[in-house]
Motif scaffolding. Structure first.
Motif, PDB file in Angstrom:
ATOM      1  N   SER A 391      52.592  35.933  65.184  1.00 16.71           N
ATOM      2  CA  SER A 391      51.191  35.594  64.663  1.00 16.71           C
ATOM      3  C   SER A 391      50.922  34.004  65.465  1.00 16.71           C
ATOM      4  O   SER A 391      50.528  33.447  64.465  1.00 16.71           O
ATOM      5  CB  SER A 391      50.930  35.622  63.078  1.00 16.71           C
ATOM      6  OG  SER A 391      51.356  36.825  62.596  1.00 16.71           O
ATOM      7  N   VAL A 392      51.596  33.957  66.569  1.00 20.53           N
ATOM      8  CA  VAL A 392      51.283  32.794  67.229  1.00 20.53           C
ATOM      9  C   VAL A 392      50.590  32.826  68.547  1.00 20.53           C
ATOM     10  O   VAL A 392      50.718  31.841  69.254  1.00 20.53           O
ATOM     11  CB  VAL A 392      52.591  31.933  67.333  1.00 20.53           C
ATOM     12  CG1 VAL A 392      52.766  30.750  66.762  1.00 20.53           C
ATOM     13  CG2 VAL A 392      53.750  32.693  67.032  1.00 20.53           C
ATOM     14  N   ALA A 393      49.809  34.045  68.715  1.00 22.43           N
ATOM     15  CA  ALA A 393      49.267  34.372  69.873  1.00 22.43           C
ATOM     16  C   ALA A 393      47.875  33.607  69.732  1.00 22.43           C
ATOM     17  O   ALA A 393      46.824  34.018  70.268  1.00 22.43           O
ATOM     18  CB  ALA A 393      49.177  35.613  70.240  1.00 22.43           C
ATOM     19  N   THR A 394      47.922  32.227  69.685  1.00 25.33           N
ATOM     20  CA  THR A 394      46.748  31.432  69.791  1.00 25.33           C
ATOM     21  C   THR A 394      46.703  30.358  70.950  1.00 25.33           C
ATOM     22  O   THR A 394      47.626  29.317  70.789  1.00 25.33           O
ATOM     23  CB  THR A 394      46.297  30.936  68.422  1.00 25.33           C
ATOM     24  OG1 THR A 394      46.528  31.825  67.287  1.00 25.33           O
ATOM     25  CG2 THR A 394      44.962  30.069  68.611  1.00 25.33           C
ATOM     26  N   SER A 411      47.196  25.438  64.920  1.00 19.43           N
ATOM     27  CA  SER A 411      46.363  26.569  64.083  1.00 19.43           C
ATOM     28  C   SER A 411      47.425  27.457  63.675  1.00 19.43           C
ATOM     29  O   SER A 411      46.892  28.287  62.853  1.00 19.43           O
ATOM     30  CB  SER A 411      45.153  26.967  65.064  1.00 19.43           C
ATOM     31  OG  SER A 411      45.682  27.473  66.244  1.00 19.43           O
ATOM     32  N   ALA A 412      48.495  27.771  64.424  1.00 20.96           N
ATOM     33  CA  ALA A 412      49.171  28.897  64.216  1.00 20.96           C
ATOM     34  C   ALA A 412      50.533  28.635  63.267  1.00 20.96           C
ATOM     35  O   ALA A 412      51.257  29.429  63.009  1.00 20.96           O
ATOM     36  CB  ALA A 412      49.672  29.379  65.384  1.00 20.96           C
ATOM     37  N   SER A 413      50.842  27.257  62.925  1.00 21.90           N
ATOM     38  CA  SER A 413      51.845  27.015  62.366  1.00 21.90           C
ATOM     39  C   SER A 413      52.114  27.756  60.832  1.00 21.90           C
ATOM     40  O   SER A 413      52.976  28.227  60.387  1.00 21.90           O
ATOM     41  CB  SER A 413      52.162  25.529  61.962  1.00 21.90           C
ATOM     42  OG  SER A 413      51.006  24.933  61.238  1.00 21.90           O
ATOM     43  N   SER A 414      50.907  27.892  60.084  1.00 24.22           N
ATOM     44  CA  SER A 414      50.884  28.413  58.796  1.00 24.22           C
ATOM     45  C   SER A 414      51.200  29.842  59.022  1.00 24.22           C
ATOM     46  O   SER A 414      52.007  30.339  58.120  1.00 24.22           O
ATOM     47  CB  SER A 414      49.624  28.279  58.023  1.00 24.22           C
ATOM     48  OG  SER A 414      48.464  28.887  58.576  1.00 24.22           O
ATOM     49  N   ASP A 415      50.879  30.767  59.840  1.00 24.48           N
ATOM     50  CA  ASP A 415      51.081  31.992  60.117  1.00 24.48           C
ATOM     51  C   ASP A 415      52.438  32.285  60.678  1.00 24.48           C
ATOM     52  O   ASP A 415      52.975  33.249  60.222  1.00 24.48           O
ATOM     53  CB  ASP A 415      50.153  32.609  61.262  1.00 24.48           C
ATOM     54  CG  ASP A 415      48.602  32.676  60.653  1.00 24.48           C
ATOM     55  OD1 ASP A 415      48.397  32.560  59.419  1.00 24.48           O
ATOM     56  OD2 ASP A 415      47.568  32.385  61.552  1.00 24.48           O
ATOM     57  N   LEU A 416      52.717  31.235  61.443  1.00 24.08           N
ATOM     58  CA  LEU A 416      54.341  31.487  61.940  1.00 24.08           C
ATOM     59  C   LEU A 416      55.098  31.138  60.601  1.00 24.08           C
ATOM     60  O   LEU A 416      56.239  32.169  60.644  1.00 24.08           O
ATOM     61  CB  LEU A 416      54.629  30.313  62.856  1.00 24.08           C
ATOM     62  CG  LEU A 416      56.044  30.337  63.385  1.00 24.08           C
ATOM     63  CD1 LEU A 416      56.268  31.588  64.168  1.00 24.08           C
ATOM     64  CD2 LEU A 416      56.040  28.763  64.231  1.00 24.08           C
ATOM     65  N   LEU A 417      54.996  30.620  59.712  1.00 21.02           N
ATOM     66  CA  LEU A 417      55.841  30.473  58.604  1.00 21.02           C
ATOM     67  C   LEU A 417      55.811  31.574  57.708  1.00 21.02           C
ATOM     68  O   LEU A 417      56.909  31.962  57.238  1.00 21.02           O
ATOM     69  CB  LEU A 417      55.415  29.063  57.620  1.00 21.02           C
ATOM     70  CG  LEU A 417      56.205  28.857  56.503  1.00 21.02           C
ATOM     71  CD1 LEU A 417      57.610  28.608  56.931  1.00 21.02           C
ATOM     72  CD2 LEU A 417      55.566  27.632  55.782  1.00 21.02           C
ATOM     73  N   LYS A 418      54.486  32.327  57.524  1.00 21.03           N
ATOM     74  CA  LYS A 418      54.460  33.316  56.593  1.00 21.03           C
ATOM     75  C   LYS A 418      55.377  34.572  57.320  1.00 21.03           C
ATOM     76  O   LYS A 418      56.119  35.429  56.892  1.00 21.03           O
ATOM     77  CB  LYS A 418      52.994  33.914  56.551  1.00 21.03           C
ATOM     78  CG  LYS A 418      52.197  32.897  55.769  1.00 21.03           C
ATOM     79  CD  LYS A 418      50.688  33.344  55.726  1.00 21.03           C
ATOM     80  CE  LYS A 418      49.848  32.359  54.815  1.00 21.03           C
ATOM     81  NZ  LYS A 418      48.434  32.671  54.645  1.00 21.03           N
TER      82      LYS A 418
END
Length: 433
Positions: A391-394, A411-418
């Motif tokens: 989930s870091v393909a931004t 913008s992708a750090s929170s998705d990466l943590l999940k």
């Protein structure tokens, strides 16, 4: 001062003295024996003393006490206990012969022979226990399996050698089947046939035979070794080759089973590629994040084992993970010796995600090409796939070519943590022992 450094004459003399000891003089004689040996050691005469001529005073025959005037009583002393007839007779004989026995060599010789016979009876009872108690270091080792010709073997202990099966089958290949009854010799391949089987299996694997068939044949080979209780360097070689093939085929169940057996075989002192599989075990414990067992295992390694290049690499991987040094970790991954890279493949995705979390805290944007090199991806396509799965393909420039794309980490750090929590918080190791 260990008994291993004693001269043979001293050992024989000690055995002779211990054989002459009885329950009545045992403590005194052992104390005197230790003192004589300690004095000779201090004087550096262990090898020059004529031990055959040394006599312990506590082992000399002691004449019975001379009792005279048994009927005399004193007013002050209490009346003695009644004396038996046997004691009176012995005292009378001792009194009548005491004046002449000590001057008569023949009488002294008879007395010595009488005491010697008594000592011999006591010696037969206590020789074995006394010698093992005095010096355990020189006691003989008892074999693991009793010989059926040993007249002193315990009849209550099962003689497993008598029940060991020796195969008679000459078939090179046979399918693996779990044993549900007692194995029959005609279904088991003997040791020479098993050696031929291993040679053929190695050729078949090089010729790209199916892994399922190769694994089945190796399990059958291992079973025949186990049934016949064969544990030697050939057994180690079979398990090592099967472990490498399983690792290459990503079969971690069979690899862990082979690795567990190899650990036991190495502990028995059977030679093999111990350093290589020591490194594999360290990497597997790192993959499983089993810190307590890892610290215990590494702490038991000798200096010689730690100096081996393959083990040093595994320990460097451990150090990089502990310190969070992902730059060193991925360099070690690219240069893994032997087949260590196959094991690191199972932990590298988790460590890439963890490294990306650290990078996202320091950079808002970062070139995709930099991550491709820093995180040791094999290609840009693999890098893009990894970013998409986590989930870091931004990207700030999604229309640019792959090597020019810039990743938007803010913008992708929170998705990466999940994604990290979902994928890597728990480790599932197939076939873990």
């Amino acid at each position: 001062m260990s008994a291993a450094s004693w001269p043979p004459q001293l050992k024989d003399w000690v055995a002779k003295c211990l054989g002459q000891m009885t329950d009545s003089n045992k403590a005194e004689a052992q104390a005197e024996l230790r003192k004589v040996i300690a004095d000779a050691f201090a004087a550096q005469t262990l090898w020059t003393t004529d031990w055959a001529g040394v006599q312990l005073q506590s082992l000399l025959p002691k004449p019975p006490p001379v009792i005279t005037n048994l009927k005399r009583k004193t007013v002050e002393s209490p009346s003695p206990a009644p004396i038996s007839k046997k004691t009176k007779k012995a005292a009378k004989l001792a009194a009548s012969s005491s004046s002449s026995d000590f001057s008569d060599p023949a009488a002294l010789n008879r007395r010595a022979q009488r005491f010697q016979r008594e000592h011999e009876i006591e010696r037969q009872k206590s020789l074995k226990s006394n010698y093992s108690q005095f010096n355990n270091q020189t006691s003989s080792r008892i074999s693991l399996y009793g010989s059926r010709d040993d007249s002193e073997a315990d009849p209550n202990v099962i003689d497993w050698d008598r029940h060991t099966i020796v195969g008679t089958s000459t078939t090179l290949f046979k399918d693996y089947l779990r044993l549900t009854s007692e194995p029959k010799p005609e279904q088991i391949r003997p040791y020479p046939i098993l050696q031929q089987t291993l040679v053929e299996l190695k050729k078949r694997w090089k010729d790209k035979s199916s892994y399922d068939w190769i694994c089945n044949q190796f399990k059958s080979l291992r079973q025949d070794l186990t049934v016949q209780r064969i544990k030697n360097d050939f057994t180690v070689k079979v398990y090592e080759i099967h472990a490498r093939i399983a690792l290459e085929s990503n079969d971690m169940v069979e690899f862990n089973q082979c690795q567990s057996t190899l650990k036991n075989l190495y502990e028995l002192g059977i030679p093999g590629e111990q350093s290589e599989f020591t490194a594999y075990r360290i990497l597997m414990l790192l993959h499983g994040r089993n810190r307590s067992e890892l610290n215990l295992y590494v702490g038991q390694l000798t200096r010689q084992q730690k100096e081996d290049p393959v083990v040093q690499h595994a320990l460097s991987v451990q150090r990089a993970l502990t310190m969070g040094n992902y730059h060193s970790l991925f360099k070690l991954y690219m240069g893994a010796p032997k087949m260590g890279g196959y094991i690191m493949d199972h932990l590298i995705a988790r460590e890439r995600a963890k490294a990306l979390l650290v990078i996202s805290k320091a950079y808002k944007v970062i070139p995709l090409n930099f991550l491709h090199q820093e995180l040791a991806f094999s290609s840009l396509e693999e890098t893009l796939t990894f970013m998409s799965e986590h989930s870091v393909a931004t990207y700030t420039n999604p229309n640019s070519s792959d090597k020019d794309k810039i990743l938007d980490l803010k913008s992708a750090s929170s998705d990466l943590l999940k994604a990290y929590d979902m994928k890597y918080r728990r480790v599932n190791i197939k076939g873990a022992i």
